[in-house]
Design a protein around this motif. Structure first.
Motif, short mmCIF file in Angstrom:
data_model
loop_
_atom_site.label_atom_id
_atom_site.label_comp_id
_atom_site.label_asym_id
_atom_site.label_seq_id
_atom_site.Cartn_x
_atom_site.Cartn_y
_atom_site.Cartn_z
N THR A 84 -22.81 -26.90 6.72
CA THR A 84 -24.09 -26.38 7.20
C THR A 84 -23.89 -25.00 7.82
O THR A 84 -24.67 -24.07 7.55
CB THR A 84 -24.71 -27.37 8.23
N VAL A 85 -22.83 -24.85 8.63
CA VAL A 85 -22.60 -23.54 9.25
C VAL A 85 -22.28 -22.50 8.17
O VAL A 85 -22.84 -21.39 8.19
CB VAL A 85 -21.48 -23.61 10.33
N HIS A 86 -21.44 -22.86 7.19
CA HIS A 86 -21.12 -21.90 6.12
C HIS A 86 -22.40 -21.49 5.37
O HIS A 86 -22.61 -20.32 5.05
CB HIS A 86 -20.12 -22.50 5.12
N ARG A 87 -23.27 -22.49 5.10
CA ARG A 87 -24.51 -22.17 4.38
C ARG A 87 -25.40 -21.25 5.21
O ARG A 87 -26.03 -20.34 4.66
CB ARG A 87 -25.27 -23.45 4.03
N LEU A 88 -25.44 -21.50 6.53
CA LEU A 88 -26.25 -20.63 7.40
C LEU A 88 -25.68 -19.22 7.45
O LEU A 88 -26.42 -18.24 7.52
CB LEU A 88 -26.35 -21.22 8.81
N VAL A 89 -24.32 -19.12 7.38
CA VAL A 89 -23.70 -17.78 7.33
C VAL A 89 -24.20 -17.07 6.06
O VAL A 89 -24.69 -15.94 6.12
CB VAL A 89 -22.16 -17.86 7.34
N GLU A 122 -34.60 -8.44 11.92
CA GLU A 122 -33.88 -8.54 13.21
C GLU A 122 -33.47 -9.99 13.48
O GLU A 122 -32.38 -10.24 13.98
CB GLU A 122 -34.75 -7.98 14.35
N PHE A 123 -34.35 -10.91 13.09
CA PHE A 123 -34.00 -12.33 13.25
C PHE A 123 -32.75 -12.65 12.41
O PHE A 123 -31.85 -13.36 12.86
CB PHE A 123 -35.18 -13.22 12.83
N SER A 124 -32.70 -12.10 11.18
CA SER A 124 -31.56 -12.37 10.29
C SER A 124 -30.26 -11.84 10.92
O SER A 124 -29.22 -12.49 10.84
CB SER A 124 -31.74 -11.68 8.93
N ALA A 125 -30.35 -10.66 11.56
CA ALA A 125 -29.15 -10.10 12.20
C ALA A 125 -28.72 -11.01 13.35
O ALA A 125 -27.54 -11.37 13.46
CB ALA A 125 -29.45 -8.69 12.72
N ASP A 126 -29.69 -11.45 14.16
CA ASP A 126 -29.36 -12.32 15.31
C ASP A 126 -28.77 -13.64 14.82
O ASP A 126 -27.80 -14.15 15.38
CB ASP A 126 -30.60 -12.58 16.18
N LEU A 127 -29.37 -14.18 13.75
CA LEU A 127 -28.86 -15.45 13.20
C LEU A 127 -27.41 -15.27 12.74
O LEU A 127 -26.55 -16.13 12.98
CB LEU A 127 -29.74 -15.91 12.02
N SER A 128 -27.13 -14.13 12.10
CA SER A 128 -25.75 -13.90 11.61
C SER A 128 -24.78 -13.87 12.79
O SER A 128 -23.70 -14.44 12.71
CB SER A 128 -25.65 -12.64 10.74
N TYR A 129 -25.17 -13.25 13.92
CA TYR A 129 -24.25 -13.21 15.08
C TYR A 129 -23.96 -14.64 15.56
O TYR A 129 -22.82 -14.99 15.83
CB TYR A 129 -24.82 -12.44 16.28
N VAL A 130 -25.04 -15.43 15.66
CA VAL A 130 -24.89 -16.78 16.22
C VAL A 130 -24.02 -17.65 15.31
O VAL A 130 -23.06 -18.28 15.77
CB VAL A 130 -26.29 -17.44 16.44
N ILE A 132 -21.93 -16.80 12.89
CA ILE A 132 -20.54 -16.32 12.73
C ILE A 132 -19.75 -16.63 14.00
O ILE A 132 -18.59 -17.05 13.93
CB ILE A 132 -20.50 -14.83 12.34
N ALA A 133 -20.39 -16.48 15.16
CA ALA A 133 -19.70 -16.83 16.42
C ALA A 133 -19.35 -18.33 16.42
O ALA A 133 -18.25 -18.71 16.83
CB ALA A 133 -20.57 -16.47 17.62
N MET A 134 -20.28 -19.16 15.95
CA MET A 134 -20.00 -20.61 15.89
C MET A 134 -18.83 -20.88 14.95
O MET A 134 -17.94 -21.69 15.24
CB MET A 134 -21.23 -21.37 15.37
N HIS A 135 -18.83 -20.18 13.81
CA HIS A 135 -17.77 -20.34 12.81
C HIS A 135 -16.40 -19.97 13.40
O HIS A 135 -15.43 -20.71 13.26
CB HIS A 135 -18.12 -19.46 11.61
N VAL A 136 -16.35 -18.84 14.09
CA VAL A 136 -15.07 -18.38 14.63
C VAL A 136 -14.62 -19.32 15.76
O VAL A 136 -13.45 -19.70 15.84
CB VAL A 136 -15.16 -16.91 15.11
N ALA A 137 -15.58 -19.75 16.61
CA ALA A 137 -15.23 -20.67 17.71
C ALA A 137 -14.70 -21.98 17.14
O ALA A 137 -13.69 -22.51 17.63
CB ALA A 137 -16.46 -20.92 18.59
N ALA A 138 -15.35 -22.49 16.09
CA ALA A 138 -14.91 -23.77 15.49
C ALA A 138 -13.51 -23.60 14.90
O ALA A 138 -12.66 -24.49 15.00
CB ALA A 138 -15.90 -24.20 14.41
#
Ligand code: HEM
Ligand code: HEM
Length: 189
Positions: A84-89, A122-130, A132-138
């Motif tokens: 799910t996270v990869h798909r959201l990325v 702008e929402f797409s940019a914010d979503l990408s930050y969130v 990608i941060a989740m991906h890196v943290a995981a």
């Protein structure tokens, strides 16, 4: 058993990061900048190249198993969260250039509603930050546990063995409960 991503997968994963960072840092600061035709053309060209690279990457990776390096078979709930996270990325990375191109189209053709397109952009940019941060943290969390996923994609600071500390055992008990919940809610029924 395959336990690492291909050389090409790693190359794409790591060379994509500077492209993404460039896209984010060069961002348009102001709608008025788009009145400059050469600036607008460059933005359009960049967005098209970015979109093509993301799509090629998606189609190259889509049949690769997720969390390929795991030493042990992973619960379905774990794979579900990772996929799910990869798909959201991917979703955010497709939305960014697409909505950028939409803004360019609206501005060039002189249509109204550009504010809405900018808001989605702008929402797409914010979503990408969130995401990608989740991906890196995981990924860092998995590196800490020594599950093997890290070594499948990251060429440095390799994992050597599974972390069998008490802390990890406790965290894994919590994780199992979360995966069970996810499986009951989204996978089994
Ligand atoms: C812009 C930054 C990043 C993006 C957009 C990104 C995106 C992705 C995506 C979409 C995947 C799934 C495989 C694929 O389709 O290529 C993936 C896999 C992976 N990434 Fe990243 N990533 C980023 C940064 C990082 C960083 C900084 C790390 C390490 C600290 C990392 C570690 C991993 C690992 C270990 C995998 C393999 C997971 C698996 O086997 O399924 N990524 N990344
Ligand atoms: C891959 C391509 C693109 C990336 C990565 C990107 C990235 C960004 C980012 C990160 C922002 C700031 C968002 C925020 O404040 O939360 C932004 C804003 C913006 N971008 Fe893009 N963008 C891209 C393509 C485009 C294109 C093609 C256009 C139009 C020609 C465009 C027009 C704008 C506009 C008008 C803003 C808002 C400026 C304002 O706040 O007034 N972008 N972009």
């Amino acid at each position: 058993m395959i336990n690492a991503h291909t050389f090409l997968a790693k190359l794409i994963h790591w060379t994509f990061i500077p492209l993404y960072a460039y896209g984010i840092f060069k961002q348009v600061d102001d709608l008025n900048q788009l009145e400059d035709a050469s600036f607008l053309n460059f933005e359009i060209l960049f967005a098209i190249i970015f979109l093509i690279i993301v799509l090629l990457r998606y189609f190259y990776m889509k049949d690769t198993p997720t969390l390929i390096g795991a030493h042990n078979e992973l619960p379905k709930g774990h794979l579900f969260i990772a996929k799910t996270v990869h798909r959201l990325v991917y979703f955010s990375l497709i939305m960014l250039p697409t909505t950028g191109l939409l803004i360019a189209g609206i501005v060039s053709l002189g249509f109204g509603g550009v504010e809405i397109a900018v808001a989605i952009h702008e929402f797409s940019a914010d979503l990408s930050y969130v995401v990608i941060a989740m991906h890196v943290a995981a990924t860092l969390y998995s590196r800490f546990k020594g599950e093997g996923l890290w070594n499948a994609m990251v060429p440095i600071w390799k994992e050597t063995e599974k972390n069998n500390s008490n802390l990890v055992s406790k965290l894994e008990v919590i994780e199992k409960k979360v995966y069970k919940e996810i499986e009951d809610k989204f996978i089994k029924g």
